[in-house]
Design an enzyme around this catalytic site. Structure first.
Site, PDB file in Angstrom:
ATOM      1  N   GLU A 206       3.165   0.772   4.372  1.00 46.23           N
ATOM      2  CA  GLU A 206       1.672   1.126   4.041  1.00 46.23           C
ATOM      3  C   GLU A 206       0.989   0.426   5.060  1.00 46.23           C
ATOM      4  O   GLU A 206      -0.426   0.377   4.693  1.00 46.23           O
ATOM      5  CB  GLU A 206       1.351   1.055   2.447  1.00 46.23           C
ATOM      6  CG  GLU A 206       2.214   1.921   1.564  1.00 46.23           C
ATOM      7  CD  GLU A 206       1.806   1.818   0.282  1.00 46.23           C
ATOM      8  OE1 GLU A 206       0.591   1.099  -0.158  1.00 46.23           O
ATOM      9  OE2 GLU A 206       2.387   2.351  -0.726  1.00 46.23           O
ATOM     10  N   LYS A 338      -0.922   9.657  -9.932  1.00 45.04           N
ATOM     11  CA  LYS A 338      -0.414  10.068  -8.607  1.00 45.04           C
ATOM     12  C   LYS A 338       0.082  11.585  -8.889  1.00 45.04           C
ATOM     13  O   LYS A 338       1.008  11.896  -9.584  1.00 45.04           O
ATOM     14  CB  LYS A 338       0.837   9.212  -8.293  1.00 45.04           C
ATOM     15  CG  LYS A 338       0.660   7.854  -7.727  1.00 45.04           C
ATOM     16  CD  LYS A 338       2.115   7.169  -7.823  1.00 45.04           C
ATOM     17  CE  LYS A 338       1.822   5.755  -7.125  1.00 45.04           C
ATOM     18  NZ  LYS A 338       3.251   5.102  -7.191  1.00 45.04           N
TER      19      LYS A 338
HETATM   20  C1  2PG Z   1       3.149   2.138  -5.830  1.00 45.22           C
HETATM   21  C2  2PG Z   1       3.241   3.035  -4.603  1.00 45.22           C
HETATM   22  C3  2PG Z   1       2.105   2.630  -3.720  1.00 45.22           C
HETATM   23  P1  2PG Z   1       5.448   4.082  -3.765  1.00 45.22           P
HETATM   24  O1  2PG Z   1       4.288   1.614  -6.241  1.00 45.22           O
HETATM   25  O2  2PG Z   1       1.951   2.054  -6.280  1.00 45.22           O
HETATM   26  O3  2PG Z   1       2.147   1.396  -3.329  1.00 45.22           O
HETATM   27  O4  2PG Z   1       4.337   2.783  -3.823  1.00 45.22           O
HETATM   28  O5  2PG Z   1       4.721   5.299  -3.071  1.00 45.22           O
HETATM   29  O6  2PG Z   1       6.630   3.708  -2.826  1.00 45.22           O
HETATM   30  O7  2PG Z   1       5.966   4.371  -5.199  1.00 45.22           O
HETATM   31 MG    MG Z   2       3.094   0.830  -8.169  1.00 51.97          MG
END
Ligand code: 2PG
Ligand code: MG
Length: 411
Positions: A206, A338
């Site tokens: 990231e 998300k």
């Molecule tokens: C998280 C995300 C973003 P990933 O764990 O919060 O940092 O990571 O998209 O790999 O789940």
């Molecule tokens: Mg996370």
């Protein structure tokens, strides 16, 4: 109402150089909405499936079946639907795939379509996406407080450090622009420290620095120092935020900190993290225990929930039912939102409202695999969610989301 005329999917590429799904939704009057699916690396086991073709081609990462699902059944089911009725459009998608994790269509197919419908409806109104979100959900828009990664670890940096995200927040800044300035100063100060100690391994997924630390606490100490070098007093305008992502190195109450060659049980983890909360100005902590360690999450929240934001990410996977269960159990006091974990906009909004109903925090978040899509900057602002997590302070797939907030601010 303006009906959906055409839906088409194409393969595009994400920040890790992997294929992903972009969807165009065209309305009868020619108005276009477009969105791209992001992809996680540290994923919760109960989030919507990121459908990949498998096999040898493109290391198994190709998304042809997800594209076919959009171009075939999803496009057919949504043709003629009113684009401004997001719930009905999402229900039509869900009716095609009753599996709990969207294994049939793929969460990447559903999320790109669902977000593209939202974009089309906003463009048709016509109004900016953040305003459309606010007006259709009855929320009060406000720019979010960024949560910005300085060091990356865990699954995003070859597991060189166990903890996944060492971040800062600047709640004491007077405006979004000042958050950007202060973050920039901290980010570069942290890089200078690593370079001068010979401990810089590169840049994590990231965009945060990828450090070669000898302990997880060394990362915290270095972050404190970087904040000071940036001219700030840690704990005043600038505070620390951590994503432990504990499911990545623990489960069933057993945690293995590879960096320090230590193994901890659930109580040991709680003690260690509690010690960090004492020693450092940590305002927020995500997934402090593994997703299957619910007793640990309850105990951690009982002990520290009144003084720190405790976020469920892999544990709650943007699922309204899981949020409500956690609220009853007393585990966590905030949820990461998300959209691709849920798989549709409507399900994500339901989770947001479930969080808000009990006074929980809600942090809209990107994934570690991202693109030029800026939907989350608008969602965070339109919902008045309060917080936005996008990764670091470099790389265009991250900066485009911070920059979009600056544009929204000027609107
Ligand atoms: C998280 C995300 C973003 P990933 O764990 O919060 O940092 O990571 O998209 O790999 O789940
Ligand atoms: Mg996370």
């Amino acid at each position: 109402m303006t009906a959906i005329d055409r839906i088409t999917a194409r393969r595009v590429w994400d920040s890790r150089g992997r294929p992903t799904v972009e969807v165009d939704v065209t309305l009868e009057n020619g108005v276009l909405g477009r969105a791209i699916a992001p992809a996680g690396a540290s994923r919760g086991t109960r989030e919507a499936v990121d459908l990949r073709d498998g096999g040898g081609h493109l290391r198994g990462q190709n998304v042809q079946s997800a594209l076919d699902n959009v171009n075939g059944p999803i496009a057919a089911a949504l043709r003629g639907h009113d684009a401004s009725d997001q719930r009905a459009a999402d229900d039509a998608i869900l009716a095609l795939d009753p599996s709990p994790l969207k294994e049939t269509l793929g969460g990447n197919a559903t999320v790109a379509t669902s977000l593209a419908v939202l974009h089309a409806a906003a463009a048709d109104a016509p109004r900016p996406l953040w305003q459309h979100v606010a007006e259709t959900t009855g929320t009060t828009p406000s720019l979010p407080l960024p949560e910005i990664q300085i060091f990356g670890g865990g699954a995003h940096a070859g597991r060189r450090v166990d903890i996944q995200d060492f971040m800062i927040m600047v709640p004491g800044a007077s405006c979004f622009d000042e958050v950007m300035e202060i973050t920039s100063a901290v980010y570069f100060a942290a890089g200078d420290i690593l370079k001068s100690k010979g401990k810089l391994a590169g840049v994590a997924d990231e965009g945060g620095w990828w450090p070669m630390f000898d302990s997880n606490e060394e990362a915290l100490e270095t972050l404190m120092r970087a904040i000071e070098i940036a001219g700030e007093t840690p704990g005043k305008r600038v505070v620390i935020s951590l994503d432990i992502a504990a499911s990545e190195f623990g489960g069933a109450g057993c945690y293995r900190l590879a960096l320090e060659n230590r193994q901890l049980d659930s109580d040991g983890m709680i003690e260690m993290l509690g010690g960090w909360l004492e020693a450092y100005p940590i305002a927020s902590i995500e997934d402090p225990l593994a997703e299957d360690d619910v007793p640990g999450a309850i105990e951690f929240t009982r002990r520290f929930g009144d003084r720190v934001q405790i976020i469920g990410d892999d544990y709650l996977v943007t699922n309204a039912d899981l949020v409500r269960e956690a609220q009853v159990a007393g585990a966590c006091n905030a949820v990461l939102i998300k959209v691709n974990q849920a798989g549709t906009v409507s399900e994500s909004l339901e989770t947001f409202h479930a969080a808000r109903a009990e006074g929980w925090g809600a942090i809209v978040s990107a994934r570690s695999g991202e693109t030029e899509d800026v939907s989350i900057s608008h969602l965070a602002t339109g919902l008045g969610a309060g917080q936005l997590k996008v990764g670091s302070f470099t790389r265009s797939e991250r900066m485009i989301k911070w920059n979009e907030c600056l544009r929204i601010q000027d609107a």
